[in-house]
Every structure is written in C-alpha cells, then in structure tokens.
Motif scaffolding. Sequence first.
Motif, PDB file in Angstrom:
ATOM      1  N   ARG A   1      39.912  34.255  72.563  1.00 28.06           N
ATOM      2  CA  ARG A   1      39.929  34.884  73.795  1.00 28.06           C
ATOM      3  C   ARG A   1      39.129  34.232  74.789  1.00 28.06           C
ATOM      4  NH1 ARG A   1      41.178  40.631  74.523  1.00 28.06           N
ATOM      5  NH2 ARG A   1      41.575  40.452  72.146  1.00 28.06           N
ATOM      6  N   VAL A   2      39.903  33.478  75.787  1.00 26.99           N
ATOM      7  CA  VAL A   2      39.247  32.681  76.916  1.00 26.99           C
ATOM      8  C   VAL A   2      38.607  33.410  77.960  1.00 26.99           C
ATOM      9  CG1 VAL A   2      39.788  30.744  78.591  1.00 26.99           C
ATOM     10  CG2 VAL A   2      41.089  30.695  76.229  1.00 26.99           C
ATOM     11  N   ILE A   3      39.495  34.525  78.469  1.00 24.13           N
ATOM     12  CA  ILE A   3      38.936  35.326  79.444  1.00 24.13           C
ATOM     13  C   ILE A   3      39.773  36.870  79.277  1.00 24.13           C
ATOM     14  CG2 ILE A   3      40.969  34.761  81.174  1.00 24.13           C
ATOM     15  CD1 ILE A   3      36.978  35.271  81.756  1.00 24.13           C
ATOM     16  N   THR A   4      38.945  37.650  79.665  1.00 22.03           N
ATOM     17  CA  THR A   4      39.536  39.025  79.684  1.00 22.03           C
ATOM     18  C   THR A   4      39.717  39.618  81.029  1.00 22.03           C
ATOM     19  OG1 THR A   4      37.470  40.352  79.531  1.00 22.03           O
ATOM     20  CG2 THR A   4      38.272  39.410  77.410  1.00 22.03           C
ATOM     21  N   LYS A   5      40.401  40.602  81.285  1.00 20.24           N
ATOM     22  CA  LYS A   5      40.792  41.513  82.476  1.00 20.24           C
ATOM     23  C   LYS A   5      39.514  41.705  83.100  1.00 20.24           C
ATOM     24  CE  LYS A   5      45.751  42.091  82.177  1.00 20.24           C
ATOM     25  NZ  LYS A   5      46.635  43.129  81.732  1.00 20.24           N
ATOM     26  N   ALA A   6      38.808  42.541  82.190  1.00 13.34           N
ATOM     27  CA  ALA A   6      37.638  43.177  82.596  1.00 13.34           C
ATOM     28  C   ALA A   6      36.400  42.108  83.034  1.00 13.34           C
ATOM     29  CB  ALA A   6      36.695  43.976  81.446  1.00 13.34           C
ATOM     30  N   GLU A   7      36.649  41.047  82.408  1.00 10.22           N
ATOM     31  CA  GLU A   7      35.611  39.915  83.013  1.00 10.22           C
ATOM     32  C   GLU A   7      35.998  39.548  84.311  1.00 10.22           C
ATOM     33  OE1 GLU A   7      34.376  38.288  78.465  1.00 10.22           O
ATOM     34  OE2 GLU A   7      35.912  37.412  79.878  1.00 10.22           O
ATOM     35  N   ILE A   8      37.286  39.196  84.407  1.00 13.05           N
ATOM     36  CA  ILE A   8      37.624  38.739  85.794  1.00 13.05           C
ATOM     37  C   ILE A   8      37.440  39.763  87.003  1.00 13.05           C
ATOM     38  CG2 ILE A   8      39.986  38.262  87.152  1.00 13.05           C
ATOM     39  CD1 ILE A   8      40.893  37.146  84.594  1.00 13.05           C
ATOM     40  N   ARG A   9      37.690  41.269  86.830  1.00 10.69           N
ATOM     41  CA  ARG A   9      37.362  42.161  87.617  1.00 10.69           C
ATOM     42  C   ARG A   9      35.997  42.222  87.900  1.00 10.69           C
ATOM     43  NH1 ARG A   9      41.289  46.665  85.003  1.00 10.69           N
ATOM     44  NH2 ARG A   9      40.093  46.251  83.316  1.00 10.69           N
ATOM     45  N   GLY A  10      35.254  42.304  87.003  1.00  7.74           N
ATOM     46  CA  GLY A  10      33.632  42.238  87.060  1.00  7.74           C
ATOM     47  C   GLY A  10      33.053  41.189  88.000  1.00  7.74           C
ATOM     48  N   LEU A  11      33.691  40.043  87.556  1.00  9.85           N
ATOM     49  CA  LEU A  11      33.115  38.777  88.436  1.00  9.85           C
ATOM     50  C   LEU A  11      33.565  38.772  90.100  1.00  9.85           C
ATOM     51  CD1 LEU A  11      32.067  35.754  88.277  1.00  9.85           C
ATOM     52  CD2 LEU A  11      34.347  35.041  87.492  1.00  9.85           C
ATOM     53  N   MET A  12      34.691  39.442  90.244  1.00  9.92           N
ATOM     54  CA  MET A  12      35.432  39.468  91.721  1.00  9.92           C
ATOM     55  C   MET A  12      34.719  40.610  92.482  1.00  9.92           C
ATOM     56  SD  MET A  12      39.529  38.474  91.174  1.00  9.92           S
ATOM     57  CE  MET A  12      39.608  38.214  92.934  1.00  9.92           C
ATOM     58  N   ARG A  13      34.404  41.636  91.601  1.00 10.05           N
ATOM     59  CA  ARG A  13      33.623  42.561  92.118  1.00 10.05           C
ATOM     60  C   ARG A  13      32.052  42.242  92.489  1.00 10.05           C
ATOM     61  NH1 ARG A  13      34.339  49.041  90.323  1.00 10.05           N
ATOM     62  NH2 ARG A  13      36.855  48.173  90.464  1.00 10.05           N
ATOM     63  N   GLY A  14      31.729  41.197  92.208  1.00 14.64           N
ATOM     64  CA  GLY A  14      30.352  40.859  92.525  1.00 14.64           C
ATOM     65  C   GLY A  14      29.159  41.248  91.602  1.00 14.64           C
ATOM     66  N   LEU A  15      29.709  41.590  90.199  1.00 19.70           N
ATOM     67  CA  LEU A  15      28.597  42.090  89.553  1.00 19.70           C
ATOM     68  C   LEU A  15      27.868  41.211  88.707  1.00 19.70           C
ATOM     69  CD1 LEU A  15      30.788  45.036  87.745  1.00 19.70           C
ATOM     70  CD2 LEU A  15      29.794  45.040  90.132  1.00 19.70           C
ATOM     71  N   MET A  16      28.068  39.734  88.887  1.00 19.55           N
ATOM     72  CA  MET A  16      27.231  38.889  88.476  1.00 19.55           C
ATOM     73  C   MET A  16      26.037  38.466  89.218  1.00 19.55           C
ATOM     74  SD  MET A  16      28.611  38.641  85.504  1.00 19.55           S
ATOM     75  CE  MET A  16      28.564  40.396  85.703  1.00 19.55           C
ATOM     76  N   ALA A  17      25.854  39.141  90.247  1.00 18.30           N
ATOM     77  CA  ALA A  17      24.558  39.051  91.019  1.00 18.30           C
ATOM     78  C   ALA A  17      23.914  40.295  91.249  1.00 18.30           C
ATOM     79  CB  ALA A  17      24.965  38.276  92.280  1.00 18.30           C
ATOM     80  N   THR A  18      22.682  40.029  91.662  1.00 11.58           N
ATOM     81  CA  THR A  18      21.848  41.328  91.890  1.00 11.58           C
ATOM     82  C   THR A  18      21.229  40.973  93.414  1.00 11.58           C
ATOM     83  OG1 THR A  18      19.575  42.579  91.045  1.00 11.58           O
ATOM     84  CG2 THR A  18      19.847  40.340  90.809  1.00 11.58           C
ATOM     85  N   ASP A  19      20.774  42.359  94.081  1.00 12.73           N
ATOM     86  CA  ASP A  19      19.886  42.318  95.353  1.00 12.73           C
ATOM     87  C   ASP A  19      18.581  42.420  95.019  1.00 12.73           C
ATOM     88  OD1 ASP A  19      20.081  44.890  94.477  1.00 12.73           O
ATOM     89  OD2 ASP A  19      20.936  45.416  96.307  1.00 12.73           O
ATOM     90  N   LYS A  20      17.998  42.665  93.523  1.00  9.86           N
ATOM     91  CA  LYS A  20      16.802  42.810  93.147  1.00  9.86           C
ATOM     92  C   LYS A  20      16.055  41.244  93.238  1.00  9.86           C
ATOM     93  CE  LYS A  20      17.389  46.978  92.078  1.00  9.86           C
ATOM     94  NZ  LYS A  20      16.928  48.046  93.102  1.00  9.86           N
ATOM     95  N   LYS A  21      14.511  41.121  93.346  1.00 12.45           N
ATOM     96  CA  LYS A  21      14.072  40.020  93.201  1.00 12.45           C
ATOM     97  C   LYS A  21      14.140  39.217  91.868  1.00 12.45           C
ATOM     98  CE  LYS A  21       9.062  38.150  93.247  1.00 12.45           C
ATOM     99  NZ  LYS A  21       7.775  38.651  93.115  1.00 12.45           N
ATOM    100  N   PRO A  22      14.775  38.097  92.209  1.00  7.86           N
ATOM    101  CA  PRO A  22      14.956  37.410  90.807  1.00  7.86           C
ATOM    102  C   PRO A  22      13.609  37.196  89.999  1.00  7.86           C
ATOM    103  CG  PRO A  22      15.027  35.809  92.541  1.00  7.86           C
ATOM    104  CD  PRO A  22      14.811  37.288  93.310  1.00  7.86           C
ATOM    105  N   LEU A  23      13.970  37.322  88.663  1.00  7.76           N
ATOM    106  CA  LEU A  23      12.766  37.230  87.770  1.00  7.76           C
ATOM    107  C   LEU A  23      12.804  35.690  87.165  1.00  7.76           C
ATOM    108  CD1 LEU A  23      12.808  40.615  85.996  1.00  7.76           C
ATOM    109  CD2 LEU A  23      11.454  39.888  87.989  1.00  7.76           C
ATOM    110  N   GLY A  24      13.819  35.199  86.891  1.00  8.35           N
ATOM    111  CA  GLY A  24      14.055  33.705  86.508  1.00  8.35           C
ATOM    112  C   GLY A  24      13.372  32.814  87.316  1.00  8.35           C
ATOM    113  N   SER A  25      13.055  31.740  86.721  1.00  5.29           N
ATOM    114  CA  SER A  25      12.379  30.438  87.520  1.00  5.29           C
ATOM    115  C   SER A  25      13.422  29.163  87.459  1.00  5.29           C
ATOM    116  CB  SER A  25      11.072  30.420  87.114  1.00  5.29           C
ATOM    117  OG  SER A  25      11.001  29.753  85.773  1.00  5.29           O
TER     118      SER A  25
END
Length: 326
Positions: free
Chosen positions: A256-280
């Motif tokens: 399964r290379v890609i799913t419709k939910a993954e595409i929609r989630g990506l395009m809706r901007g769900l792979m970023a946050t407006d919170k302070k980044p915790l990773g360095s």
Amino acid sequence: MQPEVHVVTGAFGYSGRWIAKELISRRKNVRTLTNAIGRDNPFKGKIEVHQLDFSDHSSLVESLKGAKVLYNTYWVRYKDKKAGYTHDLAVENIRKLIHAAEDAGIQRIVHFSVAHPDKAPDWSYFRGKVEVEKMIMESSLSHAILRPTVFFGGQRDVLINNLAWLIRRFPIFGVFGFGKYPIQPVHISDVAKIAVDLGESMEDIVVDVAGPETYSYREYVELLTQSMGLRRIIVPVPPLLGWTFGALIGLFLQDRVITKAEIRGLMRGLMATDKKPLGSVKFSEWIETNGVNLGKKYHNDKKERRYRNPRSTLGIDSSDSTENLQ
C-alpha cells in the motif's frame, strides 16, 4: 534498588525500537510486547520479549505486571476488511490494552496519537485516534499523549525511503495539488527522547511533537531530490490521479504505497503544528548527509508485517510506517 521496568509495544519496529534504545541508555529495564515474525532483534538479550495477544486478557495482564510505564505505539495504518485491518478493531484492541494495564498496576501510559486528530472527524483513522485519546484520559492511568507530525531518520524509515525510491525511478514527480501545504518533520531520536522524558513525569499532558523546520510539501520533495543528486520535473497533479498512480505502483509492489486519508491529511495541513517545536534535529542538515543513500531499495511495509496470530495483533508497530504522514 532494581531499575524501573518500562514496557514498549513493538520494540523491534521503528518508533518502538528508538524508545527502547533510549530507555536502555537511561538504565531502565525494558520489556516489549510483540507478535511480529522475522524482524531483527538489535538488543541482544537486553530486553524481555513477551508475546502480544489482545484476545487473552490474563496473558496481557501478566506481561505488564511489575512495570511502571507503558509506551504504546500500536495502531493500524489503513483499512483492509478482508485481511482484518480496521480502525474500529484497533480502538477495541487499545481498550483491551488499557484495561490490562490498569489491572496489572501500570502507573503511566505514554501513547502515540497523531497531529490534529480532531480536524478530520469524518475519517475513521482520525476518528479512532480521538476515541483512543478520550479513552486514555478517562482511564485511571497517568498519561502523556504525543501527537507527532511526520518522522524521519534511522534505517527503518519506510516513508521517506519509499518516497525517495519513487523519485529515483521516475523523471517526473507529481505533488498533490500545488504542494503548498505545510509539513514539519521530526527526527525519530527527538521523538524517543521526548517520549521517555514524559514517561519519567506523572503530569497528565497532551503535546504536539514536531521538528524545528517547516516546509511546503513541494519544498520538502525538492530538498529530498536535491540531496540525492538528482534533477526531476516536479508537477502538480490532482489528488485522485496521484492516488490512482500510487495504487497501480502498489499492485506491482504488492504494498500500500499511499492512502486517500494520507493524501487528504497532508493536503489539509495536518502534518505541521503551530505549537513550539520540541524537536531539535534539522531535516535540512540530516537530509544533506543521508539523502544520497535513500531510496536505493524499496521497503515493502505489508510484506514485512507478519505475525504469529495476525487477528490478535493487527497493526502492531503501525506507527512505524506512515502513522505520521498520518
């Protein structure tokens, strides 16, 4: 005094492996619950291995007894009713795991959710994530709920490796829509450190887990392509056409290379946050060093996921693939 025992679901997978590694570095006794077959064990006897069976409550309780913290990475990436993979089943399995943890005397759970689960309530993937978060909050367990964006780093990074594999093989690469939506990758080592830090606390908390850099998806693909020393024509494609192409490649690869939910989630901007980044760890610096080695071999997620009793453990380690492209 004996070191504390911490339990990790799927320590031979991707995120679970990094969590176990971090726990060992902090001199914790580590136990894993898994039913995977054929995955290498990099720990050479340093962790206890217990079989995971959601259908056997007594066995689950016994495997958790004596431990203080449970790190749960379990989920399912996609629905496949024929094979028994459904998000509703994943929710019920986690419910069983929580009940077993309560009965075993576990004090705290560190659970891997997904960024912005409440922003896509019409999708069973995200709806299930919200239900599990609520279940954990209402349990008797002290809890930390992590909401990661998208992982990178390590040898088992299926997502970015397979994206690189596609870029290597096609002179033209399509991004869904115009690729302007944000993506904020976080290194798996940062995720593991944050998870274990929260495991050592007793504060009930929900945190977004993201890296220090944010890109548009098109910029992300361009940076990956450049790091591999390649030149590719990057073009916008309708999401349905992109999914169809991925489905055809998946038929050839038996994955399964890609799913419709993954595409929609990506395009809706769900792979970023407006919170302070915790990773360095910066993706730009990591990819500059590692890009040249990515995508030389396709990592087949479906073929790798084999279990002794599939219907009792469906989806273990699923956060290790694209749970967080999510």
